[in-house]
Design an enzyme around this catalytic site. Structure first.
Site, PDB file in Angstrom:
ATOM      1  N   ARG A   2      22.444 115.530 -31.953  1.00 49.09           N
ATOM      2  CA  ARG A   2      21.618 115.737 -33.131  1.00 49.09           C
ATOM      3  C   ARG A   2      21.767 117.144 -33.671  1.00 49.09           C
ATOM      4  O   ARG A   2      20.813 117.802 -34.017  1.00 49.09           O
ATOM      5  CB  ARG A   2      20.148 115.466 -32.809  1.00 49.09           C
ATOM      6  CG  ARG A   2      19.894 114.022 -32.480  1.00 49.09           C
ATOM      7  CD  ARG A   2      18.502 113.824 -32.008  1.00 49.09           C
ATOM      8  NE  ARG A   2      18.399 113.933 -30.576  1.00 49.09           N
ATOM      9  CZ  ARG A   2      17.317 114.359 -29.954  1.00 49.09           C
ATOM     10  NH1 ARG A   2      16.280 114.743 -30.632  1.00 49.09           N
ATOM     11  NH2 ARG A   2      17.300 114.396 -28.651  1.00 49.09           N
ATOM     12  N   ARG A   6      20.920 119.327 -38.645  1.00 48.11           N
ATOM     13  CA  ARG A   6      19.488 119.353 -38.919  1.00 48.11           C
ATOM     14  C   ARG A   6      19.026 120.731 -39.359  1.00 48.11           C
ATOM     15  O   ARG A   6      18.035 120.857 -40.059  1.00 48.11           O
ATOM     16  CB  ARG A   6      18.711 118.923 -37.675  1.00 48.11           C
ATOM     17  CG  ARG A   6      18.735 117.415 -37.522  1.00 48.11           C
ATOM     18  CD  ARG A   6      17.565 116.927 -36.740  1.00 48.11           C
ATOM     19  NE  ARG A   6      17.626 117.413 -35.360  1.00 48.11           N
ATOM     20  CZ  ARG A   6      16.687 117.152 -34.476  1.00 48.11           C
ATOM     21  NH1 ARG A   6      15.621 116.457 -34.819  1.00 48.11           N
ATOM     22  NH2 ARG A   6      16.788 117.576 -33.245  1.00 48.11           N
ATOM     23  N   ARG A  15      21.015 114.590 -47.303  1.00 51.66           N
ATOM     24  CA  ARG A  15      20.210 113.510 -46.721  1.00 51.66           C
ATOM     25  C   ARG A  15      18.953 113.179 -47.526  1.00 51.66           C
ATOM     26  O   ARG A  15      18.295 112.186 -47.233  1.00 51.66           O
ATOM     27  CB  ARG A  15      19.814 113.880 -45.291  1.00 51.66           C
ATOM     28  CG  ARG A  15      20.845 113.552 -44.203  1.00 51.66           C
ATOM     29  CD  ARG A  15      20.967 112.064 -43.934  1.00 51.66           C
ATOM     30  NE  ARG A  15      19.670 111.402 -43.867  1.00 51.66           N
ATOM     31  CZ  ARG A  15      18.836 111.477 -42.847  1.00 51.66           C
ATOM     32  NH1 ARG A  15      19.159 112.144 -41.780  1.00 51.66           N
ATOM     33  NH2 ARG A  15      17.679 110.845 -42.878  1.00 51.66           N
ATOM     34  N   ASP A  51      24.426 107.725 -34.827  1.00 51.43           N
ATOM     35  CA  ASP A  51      23.311 107.820 -33.894  1.00 51.43           C
ATOM     36  C   ASP A  51      23.515 106.787 -32.791  1.00 51.43           C
ATOM     37  O   ASP A  51      24.199 105.782 -32.998  1.00 51.43           O
ATOM     38  CB  ASP A  51      21.964 107.577 -34.588  1.00 51.43           C
ATOM     39  CG  ASP A  51      20.811 108.019 -33.687  1.00 51.43           C
ATOM     40  OD1 ASP A  51      20.502 109.213 -33.651  1.00 51.43           O
ATOM     41  OD2 ASP A  51      20.254 107.152 -32.976  1.00 51.43           O
ATOM     42  N   TYR A 126      14.614 102.845 -25.262  1.00 54.96           N
ATOM     43  CA  TYR A 126      14.092 102.649 -26.629  1.00 54.96           C
ATOM     44  C   TYR A 126      13.752 101.185 -26.896  1.00 54.96           C
ATOM     45  O   TYR A 126      12.733 100.878 -27.518  1.00 54.96           O
ATOM     46  CB  TYR A 126      15.097 103.154 -27.670  1.00 54.96           C
ATOM     47  CG  TYR A 126      15.141 104.663 -27.766  1.00 54.96           C
ATOM     48  CD1 TYR A 126      14.034 105.380 -28.214  1.00 54.96           C
ATOM     49  CD2 TYR A 126      16.276 105.369 -27.406  1.00 54.96           C
ATOM     50  CE1 TYR A 126      14.065 106.765 -28.298  1.00 54.96           C
ATOM     51  CE2 TYR A 126      16.320 106.757 -27.488  1.00 54.96           C
ATOM     52  CZ  TYR A 126      15.213 107.442 -27.936  1.00 54.96           C
ATOM     53  OH  TYR A 126      15.240 108.812 -28.009  1.00 54.96           O
TER      54      TYR A 126
HETATM   55  O1  CP3 Z   1      24.888 116.074 -33.496  1.00 52.82           O
HETATM   56  C1  CP3 Z   1      24.909 115.287 -34.402  1.00 52.82           C
HETATM   57  O2  CP3 Z   1      24.185 115.348 -35.433  1.00 52.82           O
HETATM   58  C2  CP3 Z   1      25.868 114.172 -34.305  1.00 52.82           C
HETATM   59  C3  CP3 Z   1      25.278 112.909 -34.505  1.00 52.82           C
HETATM   60  C4  CP3 Z   1      24.163 112.507 -33.570  1.00 52.82           C
HETATM   61  C5  CP3 Z   1      22.885 112.098 -34.037  1.00 52.82           C
HETATM   62  N1  CP3 Z   1      22.220 111.546 -32.983  1.00 52.82           N
HETATM   63  C6  CP3 Z   1      22.396 112.191 -35.423  1.00 52.82           C
HETATM   64  C7  CP3 Z   1      20.944 112.311 -35.639  1.00 52.82           C
HETATM   65  C8  CP3 Z   1      24.217 112.297 -32.197  1.00 52.82           C
HETATM   66  C9  CP3 Z   1      25.319 112.642 -31.228  1.00 52.82           C
HETATM   67  C10 CP3 Z   1      22.975 111.681 -31.839  1.00 52.82           C
HETATM   68  C11 CP3 Z   1      22.696 111.195 -30.479  1.00 52.82           C
HETATM   69  C12 CP3 Z   1      21.340 110.790 -30.140  1.00 52.82           C
HETATM   70  N2  CP3 Z   1      20.403 110.165 -30.911  1.00 52.82           N
HETATM   71  C13 CP3 Z   1      20.843 110.890 -28.831  1.00 52.82           C
HETATM   72  C14 CP3 Z   1      21.613 111.419 -27.640  1.00 52.82           C
HETATM   73  C15 CP3 Z   1      21.763 112.898 -27.630  1.00 52.82           C
HETATM   74  C16 CP3 Z   1      20.486 113.656 -27.496  1.00 52.82           C
HETATM   75  O3  CP3 Z   1      20.217 114.403 -28.424  1.00 52.82           O
HETATM   76  O4  CP3 Z   1      19.797 113.494 -26.496  1.00 52.82           O
HETATM   77  C17 CP3 Z   1      19.532 110.375 -28.855  1.00 52.82           C
HETATM   78  C18 CP3 Z   1      18.595 110.322 -27.672  1.00 52.82           C
HETATM   79  C19 CP3 Z   1      19.268 109.911 -30.161  1.00 52.82           C
HETATM   80  C20 CP3 Z   1      18.050 109.222 -30.685  1.00 52.82           C
HETATM   81  C21 CP3 Z   1      17.466 110.008 -31.790  1.00 52.82           C
HETATM   82  N3  CP3 Z   1      17.929 109.994 -33.088  1.00 52.82           N
HETATM   83  C22 CP3 Z   1      16.424 110.966 -31.727  1.00 52.82           C
HETATM   84  C23 CP3 Z   1      15.616 111.273 -30.494  1.00 52.82           C
HETATM   85  C24 CP3 Z   1      16.294 111.533 -33.008  1.00 52.82           C
HETATM   86  C25 CP3 Z   1      15.423 112.691 -33.436  1.00 52.82           C
HETATM   87  C26 CP3 Z   1      14.222 112.361 -34.187  1.00 52.82           C
HETATM   88  C27 CP3 Z   1      13.670 113.647 -34.797  1.00 52.82           C
HETATM   89  O5  CP3 Z   1      13.647 113.726 -36.031  1.00 52.82           O
HETATM   90  O6  CP3 Z   1      13.311 114.558 -34.044  1.00 52.82           O
HETATM   91  C28 CP3 Z   1      17.239 110.904 -33.833  1.00 52.82           C
HETATM   92  C29 CP3 Z   1      17.470 111.177 -35.261  1.00 52.82           C
HETATM   93  C30 CP3 Z   1      18.754 111.873 -35.566  1.00 52.82           C
HETATM   94  N4  CP3 Z   1      19.987 111.477 -35.135  1.00 52.82           N
HETATM   95  C31 CP3 Z   1      18.913 113.011 -36.407  1.00 52.82           C
HETATM   96  C32 CP3 Z   1      20.283 113.280 -36.455  1.00 52.82           C
HETATM   97  C33 CP3 Z   1      20.979 114.346 -37.255  1.00 52.82           C
HETATM   98  C34 CP3 Z   1      17.793 113.729 -37.135  1.00 52.82           C
HETATM   99  C35 CP3 Z   1      17.177 112.848 -38.147  1.00 52.82           C
HETATM  100  C36 CP3 Z   1      17.367 113.302 -39.542  1.00 52.82           C
HETATM  101  O7  CP3 Z   1      18.178 114.187 -39.877  1.00 52.82           O
HETATM  102  O8  CP3 Z   1      16.661 112.696 -40.380  1.00 52.82           O
END
Ligand code: CP3
Length: 318
Positions: A2, A6, A15, A51, A126
Site C-alpha cells: 500500500r 497514498r 484517484r 490489491d 478478510y
Molecule cells: O504499494 C502499493 O500501493 C501497491 C499496491 C498494493 C495495494 N494494496 C494498494 C492499496 C499492495 C501491494 C496492496 C497489498 C495489500 N492490501 C495488503 C498486503 C500488504 C500489507 O500492506 O500488509 C493488504 C493486507 C491489503 C488490504 C488493504 N487494502 C488494506 C488493509 C487497505 C488499507 C485501507 C486504508 O485506507 O487504510 C487497502 C487499501 C489500499 N490498497 C490502498 C492502496 C493504495 C489505499 C486505499 C486508497 O488509496 O484509497
C-alpha cells in the site's frame, strides 16, 4: 505494501472520485499510478498497483475496499454452503491485470516490476471476519472448530492466488511477493498445521517460473523459518525483527525490509541513523532488498521518502 502513492498528491488527484477496486480495473490508471513513485523517488523496482482483494472480487465475492478501513466483505464465509461463493478464478476475469502488466513492462524497460497476491491465511481472515480484525476470533474459531472447512477454504484460496500470480508472471513481472500480512497472529505450531501447506501450494506452484518469490508478513519474528520452508526465496521482514537476527533464522535466504514506517516522521538525523542500521544489519544476509517494514503511512512526507531512496543509493553504492 500500500505504498504506491497514498502519500503522493499526484496519486490522490488521480484517484479522486474513483473507488479503489474500480481503479484496479483500469489498465491506464494502474500504469500511471504504478509509475508515479518510480518517477518521483527513483526507486529500483516498481510494485504493481492492485490489491490483495482484486482476485476475490474477480472470482465473484461481493466486497469493497473502503478508504480508511480496508476490505469489507458483504457476506462473510462461515459455513460449507458459503464456500460455494468462493469460485475458482478464471484468468479472463482479470484480463485488465494482464493488460496493465504488459503496458508497464513496456514502459519500465530495465526497471523490474514486482507482482503480488495475498496469501491464503490473510485472504481467509478478510473473508471469514467480513473485514479488518484485531484478534481474528472468527477466523480462529473456524480454524480450530471446523478444520475440514478451514482447509477446504484455504485450498480454494491457494488456487485463486496461484492463478492470479500466474497471470502476472505470464504478462511479464520480474518477481512476485506473497503477502501474508496477518499471519503473525498465529503460533508457529498453528502456522505449520493450518497455513503452511496452503502457502506452499502457491509458492511451489510457481517454482518452474524461475523468478524470485518474496514472502512477507507482519509480526512474524518467530515464523520466519516456517515461512521460508513454505517455499519462499526472499523473506520480507517487518521492523520488529532486526535483519541480522532474521538472517540467522533463515540462512541462505536474501531478506527484504525493514525500516519502521513511523521512523519517517522522526527528525532526519534519526531517519538517517535508522537507514544506516538497517543497511548494516542487512549486510549479514546473502542479499538485501531495502524496503520499509510495512506500508507507507498516508501522512508521510514524500520528500522524506525521496531522501531515503537517495541515502540508500549512496550508502549501498560504496
Ligand atoms: O504499494 C502499493 O500501493 C501497491 C499496491 C498494493 C495495494 N494494496 C494498494 C492499496 C499492495 C501491494 C496492496 C497489498 C495489500 N492490501 C495488503 C498486503 C500488504 C500489507 O500492506 O500488509 C493488504 C493486507 C491489503 C488490504 C488493504 N487494502 C488494506 C488493509 C487497505 C488499507 C485501507 C486504508 O485506507 O487504510 C487497502 C487499501 C489500499 N490498497 C490502498 C492502496 C493504495 C489505499 C486505499 C486508497 O488509496 O484509497
Amino acid at each position: 505494501m500500500r505504498q504506491a502513492g497514498r502519500s503522493l498528491p499526484e496519486y490522490r488527484s488521480l484517484r479522486a472520485g474513483v473507488r479503489m477496486l474500480e481503479s484496479c480495473r483500469q489498465p491506464d490508471l494502474v500504469t500511471e499510478i504504478t509509475m508515479q513513485p518510480v518517477r518521483r523517488h527513483g526507486v529500483d523496482a516498481a510494485i504493481f498497483f492492485s490489491d490483495i482483494m482484486v482476485p476475490l472480487d474477480a472470482a465473484g465475492v461481493d466486497l469493497d475496499i473502503v478508504a480508511g478501513t480496508g476490505p469489507v466483505v458483504a457476506e462473510p464465509v462461515r459455513t460449507l454452503a458459503d464456500l460455494d461463493r468462493v469460485r475458482p478464478l478464471d484468468p479472463a476475469a482479470v484480463s485488465y491485470v494482464d493488460e496493465a502488466v504488459r503496458m508497464l513492462t513496456a514502459e519500465l524497460l530495465a526497471t523490474p516490476l514486482i507482482g503480488f497476491a495475498g496469501a491464503p491465511f490473510t485472504l481467509a481472515s478478510y473473508l471469514v471476519e467480513g473485514g479488518p480484525s484485531r484478534n481474528h476470533t472468527k477466523t480462529k474459531a473456524m480454524m480450530y472448530g471446523n478444520p475440514q472447512l478451514w482447509h477446504a477454504l484455504l485450498d480454494r484460496l491457494a488456487d485463486i492466488t496461484l492463478t492470479f500470480l500466474k497471470v502476472q508472471i505470464a504478462a511479464g513481472v520480474s518477481a512476485v511477493q506473497l503477502f501474508d500480512s496477518w499471519v503473525g497472529a498465529l503460533s508457529e505450531a498453528d502456522y505449520r498445521e493450518y497455513v503452511q501447506p496452503h502457502s506452499r501450494k502457491v509458492l511451489d506452484g510457481l517454482a518452474d517460473a524461475g523468478l524470485p518469490r518474496i514472502h512477507f508478513g507482519v509480526g512474524t519474528g518467530l515464523l520466519l523459518p516456517a515461512m521460508a520452508q513454505a517455499g519462499a526465496d526472499v523473506i520480507g521482514v517487518d521492523w520488529r525483527t532486526p535483519l541480522d537476527q532474521a538472517a540467522k533464522q533463515v540462512p541462505g535466504h536474501p531478506l527484504q525490509g525493514n525500516l519502521d514506517p513511523a521512523v519517517l516522521f522522526a527528525p532526519w538525523e534519526v531517519v538517517e541513523r535508522e537507514v544506516r542500521r538497517v543497511l548494516a544489519e542487512g549486510r549479514t544476509a546473502p542479499g538485501h532488498v531495502f524496503n520499509l517494514g510495512h506500508g507507507v503511512l498516508p501522512e508521510t512526507d514524500p520528500t522524506v521518502l525521496t531522501r531515503v531512496v537517495e541515502l540508500v543509493h549512496t550508502l549501498s553504492a560504496r
